[in-house]
Design an enzyme around this catalytic site. Structure first.
Site, PDB file in Angstrom:
ATOM      1  N   GLU A 175      42.192  11.746  28.356  1.00  0.00           N
ATOM      2  CA  GLU A 175      42.406  10.326  28.615  1.00  0.00           C
ATOM      3  C   GLU A 175      43.639   9.932  27.814  1.00  0.00           C
ATOM      4  OE1 GLU A 175      39.700   7.472  26.922  1.00  0.00           O
ATOM      5  OE2 GLU A 175      40.392   5.881  28.258  1.00  0.00           O
ATOM      6  N   ARG A 217      32.765  21.406  20.527  1.00  0.00           N
ATOM      7  CA  ARG A 217      34.102  20.992  20.143  1.00  0.00           C
ATOM      8  C   ARG A 217      34.445  21.546  18.767  1.00  0.00           C
ATOM      9  NH1 ARG A 217      33.666  15.058  20.760  1.00  0.00           N
ATOM     10  NH2 ARG A 217      35.920  15.249  20.647  1.00  0.00           N
ATOM     11  N   LYS A 270      39.100  11.054  17.791  1.00  0.00           N
ATOM     12  CA  LYS A 270      40.215  10.211  18.185  1.00  0.00           C
ATOM     13  C   LYS A 270      40.103   8.841  17.518  1.00  0.00           C
ATOM     14  CE  LYS A 270      41.891  11.207  22.631  1.00  0.00           C
ATOM     15  NZ  LYS A 270      41.857  10.905  24.067  1.00  0.00           N
TER      16      LYS A 270
END
Length: 566
Positions: A37, A262, A272
């Site tokens: 994104e 992750r 993020k």
RNA sequence: UGGGGCGUCGACAAACGGCAAGUCAGGAGACUUUGGAUCUCCCAUCUGGAGGUUCGAAUCCUCCCGCCCCAGCCA
């Protein structure tokens, strides 16, 4: 491909794909995608995903798309899409003509949503955000059905088209999938699939005022791109039933979603949200601050593409939560830089040394090897003269045990130059600070070898005072004090673990003159100190270096032990 | 207390019922004109725990224990 290059990394995802290929699934096609994104900069955790997706495509003779998952115009910006493109390229990957955007499929998605409505599988809900939350139930209690759940297809169709034309304000209505309000999986409790957002989208402008949600947009994007294996992180495991539900209801091409853990790295954060907080809160200089785990930060710090990719391969891929030791990343870096970085001499904290028996006006050009790991990199000349600088750390007036370097009366070698012996220590009368060393040199040891084979225990780096170039050197350390920055006292957050000494600058460093024309981004090993790169802040009259990583420092380790022991 | 996952060396991570790889970190030594690099050796009789199946279990079964994720009109 040589045998060393052909080493294969195997993991459960590659095993699944191999199995699919053997079974003849997808006509033996492998097609993956990396779907960021554009709402922030990429970091090393993304690099793991990029290497996985592009790496798998390459290994299996398939393709990998770069796709922007741009379904939320309020958070997304072109600055981010540009940086992401640059970063994926820097990592060495290529998506051919397959630069995709979820927003390219908005019309198609809208039509699929209409289809769902027609099938009676979706409805317009007038509940407010708060009401939807209340109706959703909790982790242990089932939800309640929305009073709008059983509107007719006609009404739903009418309302949905009026949502599209902008008749209703933000938040007034949503399109929801009609699934199961009592599901144990909260994602299946009639999830919202379209919301009204009168916001300008960075690509579609004001064309739309309804935008699809992730769950709806992602599976459709994967489907239209004919992705075979949709690889994502563990937190989406709960979303897989929904991913499958949409594709099943729509009866369209159905990729397989596979989840992996992750990356977490010690002494840094890779969320993020936290990275944005560091940037916007001014805790770091920017997204490319050399202390940041962003690709841009690593690049500015002096990391090589190869070292990052190699790291991503070495850490493996699995489903268990883990925190990789940042020492492994640093190891990959040193391993790569050792092979390729030219060596030079630079003194970070200069201590003046006068060679009392060396002629005042004489200068010699001595031969130095550019890289002992690669003879092909040749040699260069380094000027030597009467007044030199050595590293302050390389002299001790009262040397501790196991300190091999210079001390009063002691003889050491100056790399590629001569043996010198410390004859006198000059101090500042007032402060007592050592300001100069008077040494003698042995003319018989030119180049650093003594004819009588007498040994010295240390070899020091040095620069000639009148030939050296002044430079600024920025030193970096881990951004956080704790291996797990999230381990905090109550009422504090991860920022309380920021290392106040994570960045420091040295302004009177001296580097050998061969660096006069060093270009930004070029990397060097400063002998005995570490790897450094030229920062873009450098100008013609001022060189600025970043310390990428130190060399392994056995003496520092011994010294630390001695301190603990005493 | 619902749903979904995961537990193998300090950190990653293989092993796919046949007798616990490799890498990083750490330790010891060799070599060295970088206390760098390189090289050698050491570092889980044991796989969260307890039972069971089997000639044989990290791998299969049962029950426990622990950790992670999910209640955005974010992704």
């Amino acid at each position: 491909m040589t045998s060393s290059e052909s080493k294969r990394y195997s993991d459960f995802i590659r095993d699944i794909i191999t199995g699919d290929l053997v079974a003849g699934k997808n006509n033996s096609r492998v097609h993956t995608r990396f779907p960021p994104e554009p709402n922030g900069y990429l970091h090393i955790g993304h690099a793991k995903s990029i290497c996985l997706n592009f790496g798998i495509a390459a290994e299996f003779g398939g393709l990998c798309n770069l796709r922007f998952d741009d379904t939320n115009p309020v958070k997304e910006e072109v600055e981010y899409v540009e940086s992401i493109i640059e970063d994926v390229r820097w990592l060495g990957f290529d998506w051919g003509d397959r630069l995709c955007y979820a927003s390219d499929y908005f019309e198609q998605m809208y039509q699929y949503a209409v289809e769902l409505i027609k099938m009676g599988k979706a409805y317009i809900c007038d509940l407010s955000a708060d009401e939807i939350r209340e109706y959703r139930g909790t982790l242990i209690e089932p939800g309640k059905e929305s009073p709008y759940r059983n509107r007719s297809v006609e009404v739903n169709l009418d309302l949905f088209s009026r949502m599209r034309t902008g008749e209703f304000p933000d938040g007034s209505r949503t399109l929801r999938a009609k699934i199961d309000m009592s599901s144990g999986n909260i994602n299946m409790r009639d999830p919202v699939i379209y919301r009204i957002l009168h916001a300008r989208h960075h690509r579609t402008g004001n064309t739309w005022c309804v935008y699809p949600m992730y769950d709806f947009a992602h599976c459709i994007s994967d489907s239209v791109e004919r992705i075979t294996h949709s690889i994502c992180t563990l937190e989406f495991e709960d979303h897989r039933p929904l991913y499958d539900w949409f594709l099943y209801q729509l009866n369209i091409y159905h990729p397989q979603q596979i989840e992996f853990a992750r990356l977490n790295l010690s002494y840094t954060v890779l969320s993020k949200r936290k990275l944005v907080e560091l940037v916007e809160g001014g805790y770091v200089i920017g997204w490319d601050d050399p202390r940041m785990p962003t690709i841009a930060g690593l690049r500015r710090r002096g990391f090589t593409t190869e070292s990052v990719v190699n790291f991503c391969e070495r850490i493996g891929v699995a489903k268990r939560d883990s925190i990789v030791d940042i020492a492994l990343l640093e190891h990959c870096l040193r391993e790569d830089l050792n092979k390729r970085a030219p060596r030079i001499m630079a003194v970070l904290r200069p201590l003046r040394v006068v060679i009392v028996n060396y002629p005042e006006d004489k200068t010699e050009e001595l031969d130095a090897i550019n890289n002992p790991e690669d003879q092909g990199m040749g040699t260069r000349k380094v000027p030597f003269s009467r007044v030199l600088y050595i590293e302050r750390d390389d002299f001790r007036e009262d040397p501790p045990k196991e300190f091999f370097r210079l001390a009063p009366g002691r003889e050491v070698r100056l790399r590629y130059a001569y043996y010198i012996r410390c004859a006198e220590v000059i101090k500042d009368n007032k402060t007592g600070e050592i300001i100069e060393l008077r040494c003698t040199y042995d003319p018989q040891t030119r180049g650093g070898d003594s004819s009588d084979r007498r040994k010295v225990k240390a070899t020091l780096h040095w620069v000639s005072a009148k030939h050296a170039i002044e430079a600024e050197v920025r030193l970096y350390d881990h951004l956080f004090l704790k291996a797990d920055p999230n381990e905090v006292e109550e009422s504090k957050d991860f920022k309380s673990n920021i290392n106040p000494k994570s960045m420091g600058a040295l302004n009177s460093c001296r580097v050998e003159p061969s660096l006069a024309n060093a270009k930004p981004d070029s990397r060097y090993q400063f002998e005995r100190l570490g790897y450094f790169c030229v920062d873009p802040d450098s100008s013609k009259n001022k060189l600025v270096f970043n310390r990428t990583v130190t060399l392994r420092d056995t003496w520092a380790k011994i010294e630390k032990k001695q301190k603990i022991g005493s």
